[in-house]
Scaffold this active site. Sequence first.
Site, PDB file in Angstrom:
ATOM      1  N   ASN A 102      -9.011  57.360  45.304  1.00 25.66           N
ATOM      2  CA  ASN A 102      -9.004  57.150  43.860  1.00 25.66           C
ATOM      3  C   ASN A 102      -9.760  58.280  43.168  1.00 25.66           C
ATOM      4  O   ASN A 102     -10.375  59.111  43.834  1.00 25.66           O
ATOM      5  CB  ASN A 102      -9.692  55.816  43.517  1.00 25.66           C
ATOM      6  CG  ASN A 102      -8.792  54.609  43.763  1.00 25.66           C
ATOM      7  OD1 ASN A 102      -7.564  54.726  43.817  1.00 25.66           O
ATOM      8  ND2 ASN A 102      -9.405  53.450  43.906  1.00 25.66           N
TER       9      ASN A 102
ATOM     10  N   HIS B 285      -1.013  49.840  41.693  1.00 26.72           N
ATOM     11  CA  HIS B 285      -0.641  51.268  41.612  1.00 26.72           C
ATOM     12  C   HIS B 285       0.861  51.436  41.383  1.00 26.72           C
ATOM     13  O   HIS B 285       1.476  52.375  41.877  1.00 26.72           O
ATOM     14  CB  HIS B 285      -1.049  52.026  42.880  1.00 26.72           C
ATOM     15  CG  HIS B 285      -2.524  52.059  43.128  1.00 26.72           C
ATOM     16  ND1 HIS B 285      -3.341  53.086  42.714  1.00 26.72           N
ATOM     17  CD2 HIS B 285      -3.353  51.172  43.747  1.00 26.72           C
ATOM     18  CE1 HIS B 285      -4.590  52.838  43.076  1.00 26.72           C
ATOM     19  NE2 HIS B 285      -4.625  51.685  43.698  1.00 26.72           N
TER      20      HIS B 285
END
Length: 714
Positions: free
Chosen positions: A165, A92
């Site tokens: 997510n 990420h």
Amino acid sequence: MPSKKTDAPRTSEAAGTQTPDRANTNAKLQSLEDVRSDPTGQALRTNQGVRIADNQNTLKAGARGPSLLEDFIMREKITHFDHERIPERIVHARGTGAHGYFQSYGCHAELSKAGFLQDPEKITPVFVRFSTVQGPRGSGDTVRDVRGFAVKFYTDEGNFDLVGNNMPVFFIQDAIKFPDFVHAVKPEPHNEMPTGGSAHDTFWDFVSLVPESAHMVMWAMSDRAIPRSLRMMEGFGIHTFRLINAEGVANFVKFHWKPRQGVHSLLWDEAQKLAGKDTDFQRRDLWEAIETGDYPEWELGVQIVPEADEHKFDFDLLDPTKIIPEELVPVTPLGKMVLNRNPDNFFAETEQVAFCPGHIVPGIDFTNDPLLQGRLFSYTDTQISRLGGPNFHQIPINHPVAPNHNNQRDAMHQHVVHKGRASYEPNSIDGGWPKETPAGPQDGGFESYQERIDAHKIRERSESFADHFSQARLFFESMSETEQQHIVKAYSFELGKVEREHIRAREVNEILANIDLQLAAAVAANLGLPAPKAGTVKVKGSQLKQSPALSQMNHLGDVGIKGRKIAVLVADGVDGGSVDHWRKALEAHSARILVLGPTSAPVKTADGQMLAVDASMEGMPSVMFDGVVVPGGKKALDALAASGLAKHFLLEAYKHLKAIASAAEGKSLIDGLGLKMDKGLLAGDDQKAVDAFVKAVEGHRVWEREAAAEAIPA
Ligand code: HDD
């Protein structure tokens, strides 16, 4: 200084009506804002506060002589610069953030005692960071990948981080497999390729050997992995959590974020082109939406399962590779989140923000999901190397608005001057402060849910986690035909990049054939592999045949074309009245209109006025827009018909199934391109044409055009 751009500031409820802790919140929020440094009217100084007279020249022995070590100004500046970078996130790394607020729709006390869910008047500040998973900090925004959706709620009772997510399941069931999964999906170790994608051998080697990934890989090969905008994604907490009320009654919940903007995706060809034409496509989209006052909004909801129903499903609630279909347990809305302020500084806020699924508040608790349990350890641990020590909570963006006195002391980058003489507990020197708060219905100390555990210490996966294909199949069968085709193409594209044939074959025969034989056969054909035989795993199938909530086609949102980007193509001789007409008509729907010319120079309208353009058609290609309008004006239409740039713009928009409207006299331009009129390819300037155009943009794509668009070169 507080930013001027907020419509709901980082404020809390009025002081005085709550406990002293809560009364302090406003002051605390203000002090967090005060760290924002404003240089206006200030002298340039060193870090030690000395005014600088010359910021252009190093101190030297003569104008042409060597530099002197004595130059503390130059040394301080260069030393600081040498250390400007911190390690990027291991996953990420590429992300973008925004401030906003959460507001509960009502009092949800029956569900949870968490303070931020009690009062519809209460504004809880949030910071959100969206991200891709695989690529480094500078990688493209539009790659095929999962998107992170992490929200930090600065509640009066401490920070609550919902670190989710844009897909509701995960690749693995147990945290001990996370390093393996990440090493496999990251660029290959020998040549650090590819950047930002999973289309390579090590990823497919791993997932084809690990069937528990089948469901999540299906999501990753779907259009969900190439969102049109970060504003147009659902978010999911993934794991089952617990919400606990003041009486101590717990329910299992799954968290959902539902975007009011609808759930929309790019097309694969668009996504690939955008990765080159605008690497920052998604962060720019979010930034511009907020700057122009078009604040994106999500509804936070939960699927609620009473403790007594834990074993009523054909999957295990603790298994993070499973969803609870919304048709079985609908999502109960709790409140809304609005993002209304861009960060002032990317590094200080978006890069330094540190999320952790272990940041929870009273009224929320974990379950024994083995993926979640491992995450509780990993996030704090990673911040210690990323942010340089255990005091990362003191960085303003991470600082709770709730007070956080305790006896933890010292360590790297300590910013607090602790006044107490005793840094231990119990103590009699400081009157025993800070003291514990007994657990209680409201404003009590945190108390873990007292789940009864009676078990052997064992390294084993529960048998209830063993079904890896039923929900992957449910997902595929819930897709529209178009979405299914996109999935076939995505598997074919990705596996086509895999060099080792045995890996391609294993994915087709041992994974896809167990999910859906037609899917496996279509992918095998595209790869030139022999037709697969029926899968060897006995798949029990889901309770449901289909879950319509899984198809994006069923999530158009409720804000119409608000915030959608429409290109208006102009050239010299354009009918200025026609431009105004379309601009007014579409701005009435709060769409964003950008006028594009052959170059960035203004064009001359048919009646001799100068019309400013926002960009050239080359500078902002069609892949950056949701729809195109060609206003009237014969000379301009002739110029567009003779321009390769304009023709490419229109053909590409057509290929990408976008709404295109031309003035009635522009029909010849469309005919000249060999395009057939359809629901989203329109000629006319009247209200009917405007309405049809708006409807087509609202529908996101003209799906009926897909077959015809195949023939247009990419
Ligand atoms: Fe993770 C970052 C989401 C499993 C270890 N993760 C990270 C971020 C998101 C997620 C959104 C970025 C946060 C930000 O913007 O700063 N991760 C998930 C989800 C998971 C998940 C939804 C499964 C349901 N993660 C997971 C596991 C582990 C980690 C199983 C380790 C055992 N994740 C991390 C990390 C990161 C991270 C290494 C990298 C940077 C950071 O934490 O702050 O600790």
